[in-house]
Enzyme design. Structure first.
Site, mmCIF file in Angstrom:
data_model
loop_
_atom_site.group_PDB
_atom_site.id
_atom_site.type_symbol
_atom_site.label_atom_id
_atom_site.label_comp_id
_atom_site.label_asym_id
_atom_site.label_seq_id
_atom_site.Cartn_x
_atom_site.Cartn_y
_atom_site.Cartn_z
ATOM 1 N N TYR A 50 0.811 -1.221 0.000
ATOM 2 C CA TYR A 50 0.000 0.000 0.000
ATOM 3 C C TYR A 50 0.846 1.273 0.000
ATOM 4 O O TYR A 50 0.361 2.339 0.389
ATOM 5 C CB TYR A 50 -0.952 0.001 1.195
ATOM 6 C CG TYR A 50 -2.167 -0.888 0.984
ATOM 7 C CD1 TYR A 50 -3.120 -0.579 0.007
ATOM 8 C CD2 TYR A 50 -2.377 -2.029 1.749
ATOM 9 C CE1 TYR A 50 -4.235 -1.379 -0.192
ATOM 10 C CE2 TYR A 50 -3.495 -2.833 1.555
ATOM 11 C CZ TYR A 50 -4.421 -2.499 0.589
ATOM 12 O OH TYR A 50 -5.532 -3.281 0.386
ATOM 13 N N PHE A 58 -5.209 7.502 6.488
ATOM 14 C CA PHE A 58 -5.659 6.167 6.882
ATOM 15 C C PHE A 58 -4.596 5.083 6.724
ATOM 16 O O PHE A 58 -4.853 3.912 7.007
ATOM 17 C CB PHE A 58 -6.932 5.783 6.104
ATOM 18 C CG PHE A 58 -6.784 5.755 4.591
ATOM 19 C CD1 PHE A 58 -6.210 4.673 3.930
ATOM 20 C CD2 PHE A 58 -7.247 6.832 3.827
ATOM 21 C CE1 PHE A 58 -6.092 4.652 2.547
ATOM 22 C CE2 PHE A 58 -7.125 6.819 2.437
ATOM 23 C CZ PHE A 58 -6.544 5.724 1.800
ATOM 24 N N ARG A 86 -13.603 -4.382 -10.707
ATOM 25 C CA ARG A 86 -13.988 -3.216 -9.884
ATOM 26 C C ARG A 86 -15.514 -3.078 -9.854
ATOM 27 O O ARG A 86 -16.085 -2.701 -8.828
ATOM 28 C CB ARG A 86 -13.346 -1.929 -10.435
ATOM 29 C CG ARG A 86 -11.821 -1.885 -10.404
ATOM 30 C CD ARG A 86 -11.208 -1.715 -9.045
ATOM 31 N NE ARG A 86 -11.658 -0.565 -8.303
ATOM 32 C CZ ARG A 86 -10.977 -0.030 -7.275
ATOM 33 N NH1 ARG A 86 -9.792 -0.531 -6.898
ATOM 34 N NH2 ARG A 86 -11.457 0.990 -6.610
ATOM 35 N N THR A 92 -15.384 1.800 -2.944
ATOM 36 C CA THR A 92 -14.525 1.621 -1.766
ATOM 37 C C THR A 92 -15.346 1.605 -0.475
ATOM 38 O O THR A 92 -15.105 0.786 0.413
ATOM 39 C CB THR A 92 -13.490 2.773 -1.705
ATOM 40 O OG1 THR A 92 -12.800 2.831 -2.962
ATOM 41 C CG2 THR A 92 -12.492 2.559 -0.584
ATOM 42 N N ARG A 103 -18.614 -5.739 -2.000
ATOM 43 C CA ARG A 103 -18.405 -4.828 -0.863
ATOM 44 C C ARG A 103 -19.734 -4.475 -0.187
ATOM 45 O O ARG A 103 -19.807 -4.358 1.034
ATOM 46 C CB ARG A 103 -17.646 -3.577 -1.312
ATOM 47 C CG ARG A 103 -16.155 -3.860 -1.454
ATOM 48 C CD ARG A 103 -15.399 -2.737 -2.106
ATOM 49 N NE ARG A 103 -13.961 -2.848 -1.879
ATOM 50 C CZ ARG A 103 -13.056 -2.098 -2.502
ATOM 51 N NH1 ARG A 103 -13.441 -1.175 -3.366
ATOM 52 N NH2 ARG A 103 -11.765 -2.262 -2.245
ATOM 53 N N ASN A 113 -13.524 -3.252 4.053
ATOM 54 C CA ASN A 113 -14.435 -3.333 2.910
ATOM 55 C C ASN A 113 -14.318 -4.647 2.127
ATOM 56 O O ASN A 113 -14.542 -4.693 0.923
ATOM 57 C CB ASN A 113 -14.237 -2.112 2.001
ATOM 58 C CG ASN A 113 -12.828 -2.002 1.469
ATOM 59 O OD1 ASN A 113 -11.978 -2.855 1.741
ATOM 60 N ND2 ASN A 113 -12.558 -0.975 0.693
ATOM 61 N N HIS A 116 -10.039 -6.527 -2.057
ATOM 62 C CA HIS A 116 -9.213 -5.611 -2.859
ATOM 63 C C HIS A 116 -9.365 -5.949 -4.335
ATOM 64 O O HIS A 116 -9.519 -7.113 -4.691
ATOM 65 C CB HIS A 116 -7.732 -5.769 -2.472
ATOM 66 C CG HIS A 116 -6.780 -5.085 -3.413
ATOM 67 N ND1 HIS A 116 -6.477 -3.748 -3.313
ATOM 68 C CD2 HIS A 116 -6.097 -5.544 -4.495
ATOM 69 C CE1 HIS A 116 -5.628 -3.417 -4.298
ATOM 70 N NE2 HIS A 116 -5.390 -4.493 -5.020
ATOM 71 N N GLU A 127 0.696 -6.287 -9.109
ATOM 72 C CA GLU A 127 0.166 -6.830 -7.847
ATOM 73 C C GLU A 127 0.090 -8.357 -7.872
ATOM 74 O O GLU A 127 0.292 -8.996 -6.835
ATOM 75 C CB GLU A 127 -1.197 -6.208 -7.538
ATOM 76 C CG GLU A 127 -1.086 -4.730 -7.181
ATOM 77 C CD GLU A 127 -2.429 -4.057 -6.918
ATOM 78 O OE1 GLU A 127 -2.418 -2.857 -6.582
ATOM 79 O OE2 GLU A 127 -3.485 -4.713 -7.059
HETATM 80 P P1 IDP Z 1 -9.820 0.808 -3.353
HETATM 81 O O1 IDP Z 1 -9.482 -0.408 -2.494
HETATM 82 O O2 IDP Z 1 -11.282 0.914 -3.639
HETATM 83 O O3 IDP Z 1 -8.967 0.882 -4.595
HETATM 84 P P2 IDP Z 1 -8.120 2.880 -2.236
HETATM 85 O O4 IDP Z 1 -8.411 4.334 -2.285
HETATM 86 O O5 IDP Z 1 -7.037 2.354 -3.137
HETATM 87 O O6 IDP Z 1 -9.506 2.103 -2.459
HETATM 88 O O7 IDP Z 1 -7.741 2.526 -0.721
HETATM 89 C C1 IDP Z 1 -7.129 1.308 -0.382
HETATM 90 C C2 IDP Z 1 -7.824 0.770 0.854
HETATM 91 O O8 IDP Z 1 -7.610 1.662 1.953
HETATM 92 C C3 IDP Z 1 -9.337 0.641 0.770
HETATM 93 O O9 IDP Z 1 -9.776 -0.533 0.115
HETATM 94 C C4 IDP Z 1 -9.739 0.671 2.223
HETATM 95 O O10 IDP Z 1 -9.503 -0.598 2.873
HETATM 96 C C5 IDP Z 1 -8.766 1.700 2.783
HETATM 97 N N1 IDP Z 1 -9.326 3.072 2.739
HETATM 98 C C6 IDP Z 1 -9.530 3.842 1.640
HETATM 99 N N2 IDP Z 1 -10.040 5.042 1.960
HETATM 100 C C7 IDP Z 1 -10.162 5.043 3.303
HETATM 101 C C8 IDP Z 1 -10.633 6.027 4.252
HETATM 102 O O11 IDP Z 1 -11.047 7.127 3.903
HETATM 103 N N3 IDP Z 1 -10.618 5.651 5.577
HETATM 104 C C9 IDP Z 1 -10.167 4.423 5.994
HETATM 105 N N4 IDP Z 1 -9.709 3.491 5.140
HETATM 106 C C10 IDP Z 1 -9.703 3.782 3.805
HETATM 107 MG MG MG Z 2 -6.910 1.102 -4.796
#
Ligand code: IDP
Ligand code: MG
Length: 141
Positions: A50, A58, A86, A92, A103, A113, A116, A127
């Protein structure tokens, strides 16, 4: 274009015992499984996976969550795999995700959530190779 994408069934889903429910939906949506494992990330691995989010507020909690229990990374292949996956998993934030998405069905909140999915074909390739060596990828079926 046939693409690869990486799925990770996250610790909250493993804890809820919905690994099977999630894999069922991935199979029904027509994704080909290239490789799969049951494993646990070290803090170093989670930080590295990450890294793109290292400056986000976060990030530290995300690393803690992703190392809190076992996960199931799955390498997938399909025509237009990245976008289709997706769509299958949804937004998300599970509370904002479309009805019927993974999700929406299994996620708890924006952090926990459920699953991934890679965000681009380039990251899909990268990845998949983060979790699987070339010799672990199965092509011949
Ligand atoms: P994605 O998984 O939908 O691509 P990303 O923005 O890449 O979303 O964020 C990676 C992961 O970080 C998310 O799947 C979630 O577990 C966590 N995450 C993303 N945004 C937030 C937030 O605003 N608060 C807490 N955790 C977050
Ligand atoms: Mg992402």
């Amino acid at each position: 274009m046939v693409q690869r994408t990486l799925a990770i069934i996250k610790p909250d889903s493993v804890e809820k015992k919905v690994i099977g429910e999630i894999i069922k939906r991935i199979e029904e949506a027509g994704f080909k499984i290239l490789a799969m494992k049951y494993t646990k990330l070290t803090e170093e691995q989670a930080k590295s996976f990450y890294e793109i989010h290292k400056d986000k507020p976060f990030y530290n909690d995300l690393v803690k969550y992703m190392t809190s229990g076992p996960i199931v990374p799955i390498a997938l292949e399909k025509e237009n795999a990245v976008e289709e996956f997706r769509t299958l998993i949804g937004s998300t934030d599970p509370t904002k995700a479309e009805e019927g998405t993974i999700r929406k069905l299994f996620g708890t909140n924006i952090e926990r959530n459920a699953i991934h999915g890679s965000d681009s074909p380039e990251n899909g390739e990268k990845e998949v190779l983060f979790f699987f060596s070339k010799s672990e990828i199965v092509y011949n079926y």
